[in-house]
Design a protein around this motif. Structure first.
Motif, mmCIF file in Angstrom:
data_model
loop_
_atom_site.group_PDB
_atom_site.id
_atom_site.type_symbol
_atom_site.label_atom_id
_atom_site.label_comp_id
_atom_site.label_asym_id
_atom_site.label_seq_id
_atom_site.Cartn_x
_atom_site.Cartn_y
_atom_site.Cartn_z
ATOM 1 N N TRP A 85 1.637 -16.399 -4.118
ATOM 2 C CA TRP A 85 2.932 -16.847 -4.313
ATOM 3 C C TRP A 85 3.471 -16.519 -5.814
ATOM 4 O O TRP A 85 4.609 -15.997 -6.078
ATOM 5 C CB TRP A 85 2.576 -18.371 -4.850
ATOM 6 N N SER A 114 6.887 -24.505 -4.767
ATOM 7 C CA SER A 114 5.523 -23.448 -4.449
ATOM 8 C C SER A 114 5.152 -24.110 -3.196
ATOM 9 O O SER A 114 5.395 -25.611 -3.115
ATOM 10 C CB SER A 114 4.663 -23.592 -5.354
ATOM 11 N N TRP A 152 4.038 -12.292 -4.551
ATOM 12 C CA TRP A 152 5.140 -12.340 -3.641
ATOM 13 C C TRP A 152 6.366 -13.091 -3.887
ATOM 14 O O TRP A 152 7.434 -12.380 -4.215
ATOM 15 C CB TRP A 152 4.656 -12.549 -2.301
ATOM 16 N N LYS A 153 6.250 -14.452 -4.120
ATOM 17 C CA LYS A 153 7.649 -15.132 -4.468
ATOM 18 C C LYS A 153 8.106 -15.021 -5.678
ATOM 19 O O LYS A 153 9.312 -14.872 -5.782
ATOM 20 C CB LYS A 153 7.127 -16.455 -3.851
ATOM 21 N N GLN A 154 7.093 -15.357 -6.529
ATOM 22 C CA GLN A 154 7.565 -15.310 -7.995
ATOM 23 C C GLN A 154 8.208 -14.091 -8.477
ATOM 24 O O GLN A 154 9.261 -14.229 -9.149
ATOM 25 C CB GLN A 154 6.516 -16.061 -8.979
ATOM 26 N N GLN A 155 7.558 -13.238 -8.342
ATOM 27 C CA GLN A 155 7.896 -11.962 -9.087
ATOM 28 C C GLN A 155 8.795 -10.906 -8.103
ATOM 29 O O GLN A 155 9.367 -10.087 -8.775
ATOM 30 C CB GLN A 155 6.482 -10.977 -9.327
ATOM 31 N N ASN A 156 8.493 -11.206 -6.764
ATOM 32 C CA ASN A 156 9.245 -10.209 -6.039
ATOM 33 C C ASN A 156 10.194 -10.921 -4.896
ATOM 34 O O ASN A 156 10.985 -10.298 -3.931
ATOM 35 C CB ASN A 156 8.285 -9.416 -5.224
ATOM 36 N N ASP A 157 10.413 -12.090 -4.733
ATOM 37 C CA ASP A 157 11.197 -13.044 -4.030
ATOM 38 C C ASP A 157 11.071 -12.700 -2.395
ATOM 39 O O ASP A 157 11.616 -12.647 -1.734
ATOM 40 C CB ASP A 157 12.729 -12.731 -4.253
ATOM 41 N N ASP A 208 9.255 -14.363 0.674
ATOM 42 C CA ASP A 208 8.711 -15.444 1.228
ATOM 43 C C ASP A 208 7.692 -15.247 2.008
ATOM 44 O O ASP A 208 7.355 -14.262 2.748
ATOM 45 C CB ASP A 208 9.833 -16.288 1.881
#
Length: 576
Positions: free
Chosen positions: A356, A487, A359-364, A366
């Motif tokens: 999370w 999240s 991948w998601k927070q730092q690089n968007d 999903d």
């Protein structure tokens, strides 16, 4: 002392160290007025606190005076009981009157530059009145530092991760390094005693086979969700047009299709820091990483199971087809994460909390979770991971402790309601607030998410709170990666936990001093043998039939003795 040093030095030379009050929110004005006019007293073990629930619950903009009341006193009247068992709140030992400073040895954490300046620990020191000095060796030198410390015969007051002692806690007790706390717990650690005894699983996993209490264990209010599994980029599912795979055959088809659509090394299979043979793919064949419980509840060894050749054949083929990351046997954490966020990776075997963040927070990016694969459609997915309500780390008090009562009081605070709040959620105001129901939470502008120094959540979760400690860890509610706005890592972990069979999971057994030395010797030899043969077979350096030589070598090495040691320990555990 000379006898203690001599015995320890001898053990260390032949053993292997075992590593691891203001206005509330609008809408309740009448209630607030009543609260301000009339304080309600609550008795806390001879300490009387004014009930400040009306002022704190739901307050999103506390005054400095309110923050000071929460952060600098033991008042916990605003906290609700969130769990099936009530967290104890005996504060009669605080502030503890002593001039002594407790020395605490613990492994270093690269994300905590100086443990003596860690904000939560400074707060604990103020609330308990007990001064502490943390001794942390350089990162990567923990094992050598522990060896030197023990062999010198000069011990601190408390040791974090005391299981490092050759032979474990009971060996440390028998050699005169650790104290037996059995007769001291009820009097000097009322919170820990009440909490561990409030649930049979917590009781059973925090006592030795002989009924001794040798340390303070990290214990949770619940069995924590499975933390590790298979994660797929949504982009890979969209580009392949395939559903989330469930069987080994479907996984093979998905990985091949992912490679065809541009993911050069679709499955990030592992790294040098341990995430190889993860119990995910091999688990489908019943070839679990290490020990597990077979269908009869007896201890078995995963690498020796009947379908091992099938598993190795599959992995050798996948590796040959270029479906795995090429550096799976050597990559460090940073290399692995760099690969994860690149276009060549479609699938990670890791923690959804970690991914999370990366991948998601730092690089968007999903992603979705997938259950551990099975061989046949309709089979139940399985895992050997089960929490048993044991979590975090352990602490032991040494025989050279200057003030045993102070050491126990300092540790015991972690199992009180106030300790639970600040260790899990950090400072009130800047890091957490209390909602209308008396539950702590991280607001969006919390230092956890908006660090003044610009550090990511993966760092701030250690900077402003204690993530792994001898304490009550409230992972599901206080892990900022799980509870962050938007999240879904917690949803994935919960789904894994509720959907996979864990009947083969080994409980946290312990060995006798004699067993521990032999178990460590055999375990290290078997682990090295397994690692070498399995890796070489998967990489195609050895044929699959080389597995027969591996199994013969494992048996000659003492596999049956290794299993007998584990079975004896399991039998004792079941009798606790």
């Amino acid at each position: 002392m000379a006898k203690f040093t001599k015995r320890l030095f001898g053990v260390l030379m032949v053993s292997v160290l075992i590593v691891s009050t203001a206005a509330c929110s609008s809408g309740n004005d009448a209630g607030e007025a009543v609260s301000q006019e009339k304080e309600v007293a609550k008795e806390r073990n001879n300490i009387t606190f004014a009930d400040i629930s009306q002022d704190i619950r739901g307050n999103k903009a506390p005054t400095q005076a309110q923050s000071d009341e929460i952060n600098h006193t033991l008042n916990d009247t605003y906290l609700e009981d969130m769990f099936e068992e009530t967290i104890p709140n005996d504060y009669s030992a605080y502030p503890y009157k002593t001039d002594a400073t407790l020395n605490i040895w613990m492994p270093a954490n690269p994300n905590i530059p100086d443990m003596n300046k860690q904000v939560v620990q400074k707060q604990v020191e103020k609330l308990t009145g007990i001064k502490v000095n943390f001794i942390t060796p350089p990162v990567g030198q923990e094992a050598d530092a522990f060896t030197l410390m023990i062999s010198s015969g000069e011990l601190p007051d408390i040791i974090i991760n005391p299981e490092r002692y050759p032979g474990g806690l009971e060996a440390g007790l028998n050699d005169g390094a650790y104290l037996d706390l059995t007769d001291l717990m009820e009097t000097n650690a009322p919170n820990y005693s009440a909490w561990r005894n409030s649930d049979e699983t917590r009781r059973k996993t925090t006592v030795t086979d002989s009924g001794k209490l040798l340390g303070f264990y990290g214990i949770a209010p619940y069995s924590e969700w499975t933390w590790f599994g298979t994660l797929i980029k949504k982009e890979a599912l969209e580009k392949t047009g395939l559903e989330v795979p469930t069987t080994i055959e479907e996984w093979h088809a998905f990985l091949k299709k992912s490679k065809e659509v541009g993911f050069a090394e679709p499955l990030n299979y592992g790294s040098s820091y341990g995430q190889v043979f993860t119990g995910i793919i091999n688990g489908a064949y019943g070839v679990w990483d290490w020990t597990f419980l077979d269908g009869n509840g007896q201890v078995a060894w995963g690498p020796a199971q009947p379908k091992a050749k099938e598993y190795l054949t599959t992995m050798q083929q996948w590796n040959k087809e270029g479906l795995l990351n090429r550096d799976w046997a050597t990559a460090d954490f940073n290399q692995r994460m760099a690969s994860a966020i690149s276009d060549k990776t479609a699938v990670m075997m890791d923690s959804p909390d970690t991914m999370w963040s990366y991948w998601k927070q730092q690089n968007d990016i999903d992603f979705v979770g997938a259950l551990n694969p099975v061989l046949n459609k309709g089979d139940k997915s399985a895992t050997t991971y089960k929490n048993f309500k044991r979590t975090g780390t352990t602490a032991a008090i040494t025989t050279q402790c200057k003030d045993v009562e102070a050491a126990m009081a300092w540790l015991d605070f972690n199992y009180s309601k106030k300790g639970w709040e600040i260790l899990n959620y950090g400072e009130y105001g800047t890091v957490h607030l209390i909602d209308e129901n008396g539950k702590p939470y991280f607001p969006e502008d919390s230092y956890i998410y908006k660090d003044p120094d610009g550090q990511p959540v993966a760092t701030t979760l250690l900077k402003y709170r204690m993530h792994s400690w001898p304490a009550i860890r409230d992972e599901h509610n206080s892990n900022p990666l799980i509870v962050a706005k938007g999240s879904y890592s917690g949803d994935i972990r919960k789904e894994w936990t509720e959907s996979m069979d864990t009947s083969m999971a080994m409980p946290p057994i312990t060995f006798t001093q004699e067993e521990a030395s032999r178990e460590a010797e055999l375990g290290n030899q078997l682990s090295t043998l397994r690692g070498e043969y399995f890796a070489k077979i998967i990489m195609g350096e050895l044929p699959v039939d080389a597995y027969d030589k591996f199994l013969t070598a494992a048996k000659k090495m003492g596999l049956d003795e290794f299993l007998n040691i584990h079975q004896a320990a399991l039998d004792r555990y079941n009798q606790r």
